[in-house]
Structures are given as structure tokens and as C-alpha cells.
Design a protein around this motif. Sequence first.
Motif, PDB file in Angstrom:
ATOM      1  N   GLU A   4       4.265  -0.499   4.069  1.00  0.00           N
ATOM      2  CA  GLU A   4       4.365  -1.554   2.896  1.00  0.00           C
ATOM      3  C   GLU A   4       2.790  -2.029   2.533  1.00  0.00           C
ATOM      4  O   GLU A   4       2.200  -2.066   3.370  1.00  0.00           O
ATOM      5  N   THR A   5       2.686  -2.113   1.316  1.00  0.00           N
ATOM      6  CA  THR A   5       1.290  -2.633   0.779  1.00  0.00           C
ATOM      7  C   THR A   5       1.367  -3.909   0.824  1.00  0.00           C
ATOM      8  O   THR A   5       2.398  -4.846   0.905  1.00  0.00           O
ATOM      9  N   GLY A  22       3.098 -10.572   3.149  1.00  0.00           N
ATOM     10  CA  GLY A  22       3.716  -9.682   3.348  1.00  0.00           C
ATOM     11  C   GLY A  22       3.202  -8.144   3.417  1.00  0.00           C
ATOM     12  O   GLY A  22       2.013  -8.093   3.115  1.00  0.00           O
ATOM     13  N   GLY A  23       3.689  -7.122   4.336  1.00  0.00           N
ATOM     14  CA  GLY A  23       3.001  -5.885   4.520  1.00  0.00           C
ATOM     15  C   GLY A  23       2.400  -5.943   5.640  1.00  0.00           C
ATOM     16  O   GLY A  23       2.605  -6.087   6.647  1.00  0.00           O
ATOM     17  N   LEU A  56       4.036  -7.062   8.557  1.00  0.00           N
ATOM     18  CA  LEU A  56       4.535  -6.280   9.554  1.00  0.00           C
ATOM     19  C   LEU A  56       3.161  -5.843  10.717  1.00  0.00           C
ATOM     20  O   LEU A  56       3.494  -5.519  11.749  1.00  0.00           O
ATOM     21  N   TYR A  57       2.098  -5.919  10.102  1.00  0.00           N
ATOM     22  CA  TYR A  57       0.879  -5.307  10.946  1.00  0.00           C
ATOM     23  C   TYR A  57      -0.349  -6.162  10.788  1.00  0.00           C
ATOM     24  O   TYR A  57      -0.689  -6.538   9.408  1.00  0.00           O
ATOM     25  N   ILE A  58      -1.087  -6.564  11.633  1.00  0.00           N
ATOM     26  CA  ILE A  58      -2.550  -7.158  11.512  1.00  0.00           C
ATOM     27  C   ILE A  58      -3.501  -6.204  12.356  1.00  0.00           C
ATOM     28  O   ILE A  58      -3.075  -6.408  13.409  1.00  0.00           O
ATOM     29  N   SER A  86       6.158 -12.345  14.357  1.00  0.00           N
ATOM     30  CA  SER A  86       6.822 -11.434  15.121  1.00  0.00           C
ATOM     31  C   SER A  86       6.308 -11.544  16.556  1.00  0.00           C
ATOM     32  O   SER A  86       5.153 -11.908  16.776  1.00  0.00           O
ATOM     33  N   ASP A  87       7.004 -10.890  17.505  1.00  0.00           N
ATOM     34  CA  ASP A  87       6.506 -10.758  18.681  1.00  0.00           C
ATOM     35  C   ASP A  87       5.263  -9.915  18.915  1.00  0.00           C
ATOM     36  O   ASP A  87       4.207 -10.176  19.754  1.00  0.00           O
ATOM     37  N   GLN A  88       4.986  -8.917  18.072  1.00  0.00           N
ATOM     38  CA  GLN A  88       3.856  -7.951  18.072  1.00  0.00           C
ATOM     39  C   GLN A  88       2.559  -8.893  17.586  1.00  0.00           C
ATOM     40  O   GLN A  88       1.555  -8.931  18.283  1.00  0.00           O
TER      41      GLN A  88
END
Lengths: 117, 153
Positions: A4-5, A22-23, A56-58, A86-88
Motif C-alpha cells: 500500500e502506498t 496509512g500504508g 502497515l509498516y514503518i 499494531s503489535d508489530q
Amino acid sequence: MESETLNLQTKREDDVLSARVGGRIDGSNAARFEEMLRSAIEESDRAVIMDFEQLLYISSAGLRAVLITAKSLWKQGTTFVLCSLSDQLTGVFASSGFDRMVKIRGSRSEALDSLDE
Amino acid sequence: MSAADDAGNNELLQFSVANDLREIAVAADRIDEFCSANGIPPATAYAINLSVDELLTNTISYGYEDGGEHRIDLMIRLDGDVLAVEISDDGIEFAPDSADDPDTNASIEDRPIGGLGIFLTRKMMDSFDYRRDEGRNIVTLTKKTGIASQENQ
């Protein structure tokens, strides 16, 4: 699965800026993320709530942008709260020690409540 | 053929990316696909993604002084309960042990910006090895996947 962008949606209510991120944030777009935040934040903002529910991700490049933003908000006396990780993401923020520098809350409403603490 | 190949009980993903930061998202897609096809828990998949991202970002940002196009090779192998990642590039030699760990107890005012990439990679993986071999940087990482413990739950 397609990556996702990065996207950022902001709204301001009573001098509190809510930013929904987001993304994914990595080395390719972290500078852009920092720039998007910089142009959204006003010096008159009482608080900035950054909502990571859709993030989703960093990577460390994204953490760098968060730290630069946090430092500049601290200097101008604006409260900064992160929420809905999120947990991650919680793990990444803990490993880097960012959870000790930045206020983190479980949900947006808890983040709003924390402004009165 | 290695002993692991003989056993026939492993999964292997090999691909290469160009020295362009936009390739990180491409690598992430390949890794996500591999992880979900092999039932690797999200926390492990995140750790692998983050580590590959940090190493690619370093190599792409600081590894090449000629401005030319280069390929970076990636290999991800699942052997039983252990995931191994190997990243190999022809960039300049680097010293992953040279930087001090960031002070994770520093206040917002004092915390320096940066220095987190390799630190986070070491934290999230079980092992981190670097070697310079015939003009190439080769980083090997391993991590227990947690598949076994998940199945026992």
C-alpha cells in the motif's frame, strides 16, 4: 500482496490536529512523509494526534521522520500523541526507545482523553 | 548440491533488486508472499522485512559512489524452523559494528536523529554476520520463525 502506498489524512478540531497515516513508510518515502506532516502542522496547534491504525509498516527511516516531527513539536510546545499501533509497530517503537520519548495510546479516544492529563 | 538441498525440506526465494529505494517495496511484496505461503507469523515477517529494508536502504544510499546501476542479490531460505536471509552487493565495504548503539533512554530533546537501522536489525534478528568476499558485501541474518510454537498453541 501489493504494497500500500503512503497516505496521510488530516483534520483540525479545536486546535487539535488529527493525522491518520496509512500504508507503509520506508526509505523511499520517509522524507515525503516528513514533508507532508510539516505542511499539515500549524504552530498554533495545541496538540497533534497521529493515528497509526492504517499504518502497515514503518522502518528506521520512518522513525526518523517521527522523531524530527516530535522534536519540532516539543520545541513549539505542541503536545504530541501517537495512537492505535499494531503489535508489530508497538514492538518497533519499544525496541527503538521511542515509546519512552513519545506518548502512545491504544486508541484515538484514549489519545484525546490524554490531552487533559 | 548442499546437504540442505538433499534433504528436500526447505523453501528458497532468490531475487535481485536495482539500487533504487523504490525497490524496497518490491522486495517487501516478494518477502510477504514468501512468508504467507510458508505460514510464517506476522511478527517474524515484519522482522525480515525491516532487516532487508534497513540493509537495502544503507547500501542504496551510501554503498555506491559511481552513480551507476547495480544489482543487489537477495536469498531467503526457510530451513525447518529457521529463516536465513543473505544480502549480497558490490558496493563499498562497510563496517556494521562501527556505530555505537543509540541511547534508547534519551529524552526527546537529547535523542540524536538516526543510527537506528542496523541497531533495529540486530534486535529483531537472532544472528547478524557480515563478511567481505571478493569485492562484495555479504550479510547473513537468521531468525527462528516461531512456526513450531504457533502450531503447539
